[in-house]
Design a protein around this motif. Structure first.
Motif, mmCIF file in Angstrom:
data_model
loop_
_atom_site.group_PDB
_atom_site.id
_atom_site.type_symbol
_atom_site.label_atom_id
_atom_site.label_comp_id
_atom_site.label_asym_id
_atom_site.label_seq_id
_atom_site.Cartn_x
_atom_site.Cartn_y
_atom_site.Cartn_z
ATOM 1 N N PHE A 116 3.189 -0.385 26.238
ATOM 2 C CA PHE A 116 3.137 0.612 25.162
ATOM 3 C C PHE A 116 3.679 1.928 25.698
ATOM 4 O O PHE A 116 3.366 2.313 26.825
ATOM 5 N N ASP A 132 5.688 -3.853 23.170
ATOM 6 C CA ASP A 132 5.137 -3.661 21.829
ATOM 7 C C ASP A 132 6.198 -2.940 21.007
ATOM 8 O O ASP A 132 6.754 -1.933 21.436
ATOM 9 N N CYS A 165 4.518 3.889 15.532
ATOM 10 C CA CYS A 165 3.427 4.861 15.343
ATOM 11 C C CYS A 165 3.265 5.866 16.482
ATOM 12 O O CYS A 165 2.850 6.996 16.248
ATOM 13 N N CYS A 220 3.192 3.616 11.158
ATOM 14 C CA CYS A 220 3.966 2.583 11.850
ATOM 15 C C CYS A 220 5.356 2.390 11.256
ATOM 16 O O CYS A 220 6.135 1.564 11.740
ATOM 17 N N ARG A 272 -5.780 4.579 19.918
ATOM 18 C CA ARG A 272 -5.028 5.656 19.261
ATOM 19 C C ARG A 272 -5.124 6.947 20.051
ATOM 20 O O ARG A 272 -4.185 7.732 20.073
ATOM 21 N N ARG A 316 -4.134 3.089 7.742
ATOM 22 C CA ARG A 316 -3.138 2.020 7.810
ATOM 23 C C ARG A 316 -3.443 0.856 6.863
ATOM 24 O O ARG A 316 -2.884 -0.225 6.997
ATOM 25 N N VAL A 343 -9.026 -5.961 21.738
ATOM 26 C CA VAL A 343 -8.476 -4.614 21.572
ATOM 27 C C VAL A 343 -9.330 -3.543 22.253
ATOM 28 O O VAL A 343 -10.404 -3.827 22.794
HETATM 29 C C1 PBG Z 1 0.411 -0.081 17.186
HETATM 30 C C2 PBG Z 1 -0.697 -0.807 17.823
HETATM 31 C C3 PBG Z 1 -2.074 -0.542 17.752
HETATM 32 C C4 PBG Z 1 -2.691 -1.448 18.597
HETATM 33 C C5 PBG Z 1 -1.699 -2.261 19.132
HETATM 34 N N1 PBG Z 1 -0.482 -1.862 18.637
HETATM 35 C C6 PBG Z 1 -2.819 0.526 17.035
HETATM 36 C C7 PBG Z 1 -2.857 0.553 15.584
HETATM 37 O O1 PBG Z 1 -2.373 -0.329 14.900
HETATM 38 O O2 PBG Z 1 -3.356 1.561 15.090
HETATM 39 C C8 PBG Z 1 -4.157 -1.482 18.885
HETATM 40 C C9 PBG Z 1 -4.516 -2.043 20.205
HETATM 41 C C10 PBG Z 1 -5.877 -1.714 20.692
HETATM 42 O O3 PBG Z 1 -6.747 -1.143 19.992
HETATM 43 O O4 PBG Z 1 -6.133 -2.033 21.872
HETATM 44 N N2 PBG Z 1 0.628 -0.310 15.846
#
Ligand code: PBG
Length: 326
Positions: free
Chosen positions: A78, A118, A122, A130, A206, A218, A274
């Motif tokens: 990321f 990734d 966003c 996003c 985030r 979202r 996550v």
């Molecule tokens: C980006 C993304 C997110 C996560 C992975 N890719 C955040 C979101 O969608 O707000 C979350 C991963 C995590 O919480 O570990 N879109």
């Protein structure tokens, strides 16, 4: 046959017996470590995720070496860019932070480690959504697709083995697949976030990626956590659009969907534990409320048992060391 003839405890009597009859295995090679690379210098701890930091390029290279040494399956990159704008230009820049990180990892780790990027906007848009916004301030699905495709192409060119679109726009897997093929990168795989709920468990991420939406949320693109029929339709669409592997996230709240998607779709499925799942275990363990190693390995095993071949987890490096020591 029932008790007393049948005594399931016979096979639980010793550690050797339990090991012999264990149905689900967990190995370092099943684990994928998410990693944040930032455009600044140094290592910045992330307050909501104790033990996880934003890494600069040198620290990223060291992390890659450590991950390869630990026998991890791969790492998921990321980016935290230096600049943001309305269309997330830095996501697809040739010298973008993820692209630089991929080149560095590729040159230093060879092919020993699967590199996954990734693919989303966003962290790169100033509004934190996003996709790009239309004049009404709504995320414009179709206008976002070429930007995601461009981002994936540049990540592949920089050395990603796999791109992982996490944006949840309709049609993005097909758009990315066509763009990769048109740019001569037909051997680069797409591992899509096929089932991604609009979840409260992404909070710490985030903060880490600086990717909170400035306005709204979202729910207009990420899925309703109440839905499983929709999850299967989403997964099948990604299969039909050419996905090579599928991600379900969060993991622990979606064990049923990991099971269903892996049973039905026939593609490799990865469960993503996550940031909020990580933080829950860390906080409870720090408060002395549960055994940290036990809780981590039990959760990861449950995700595998549900049907995930691989697991994306912030505990990857540590879990790998525990598994090796077992
Ligand atoms: C980006 C993304 C997110 C996560 C992975 N890719 C955040 C979101 O969608 O707000 C979350 C991963 C995590 O919480 O570990 N879109």
């Amino acid at each position: 046959m029932s008790f007393p003839a049948s005594r399931p405890r016979r096979l639980r009597r010793t550690s050797a017996l339990r090991t012999l009859f264990r149905e689900t295995t967990l190995a370092p090679a099943d684990l994928i470590a998410p990693v944040f690379v930032h455009a600044g210098t140094g290592v910045e701890p992330i307050s909501g995720m104790p033990g996880v930091s934003r890494l600069d390029l040198d620290a990223l290279a060291a992390f890659g070496a450590e991950a390869a040494e630990a026998g991890l399956g791969g790492i998921l990159l990321f980016g935290v860019p230096a600049t943001k704008d309305p269309t997330g230009t830095s996501a697809s820049a040739d010298d973008g932070i993820v692209q630089q990180g991929l080149r560095r990892l590729r040159s230093e780790s060879g092919t020993d480690l699967v590199l996954i990027a990734d693919t989303c906007l966003c962290a790169y848009t100033d509004h934190g959504h996003c996709g790009v916004l239309n004049s009404a301030g709504d995320v414009d699905n179709d206008a976002t697709l070429p930007l995601l495709a461009q981002t994936a192409v540049s990540q592949a060119a920089a050395g990603a083995d796999i791109v992982a679109p996490s944006d949840m726009m309709d049609g993005r897997v097909g758009a990315i697949r066509s763009a990769l093929d048109a740019s001569g990168q037909s051997d680069i795989a797409v591992m899509s976030y096929a089932v991604k709920h609009a979840s409260a468990f992404y909070g710490p991420f985030r903060e880490a990626a600086g990717s909170s939406p400035q306005e709204g949320d979202r729910r207009g693109y990420q899925m309703d956590p109440a839905n499983s029929g929709e999850a299967l339709r989403e997964a099948w669409l990604d299969v039909e659009e050419g996905a090579d592997a599928l991600i379900v996230k969060p993991a622990i709240t979606n064990l049923d969907l990991i099971y269903q998607v892996s049973e039905e779709c026939g593609l490799p499925v990865s469960g993503y534990a996550v940031s909020g799942e990580y933080a829950m275990i860390e906080s409870a363990a720090a408060a002395g409320q549960l055994d940290r190693q036990g809780a981590v390995l039990e959760s990861l095993t449950a995700i595998r048992r549900a049907g995930a071949g691989t697991i994306i987890t912030y505990h990857a490096l540590e879990a790998a060391s525990w598994l090796r020591a077992r």
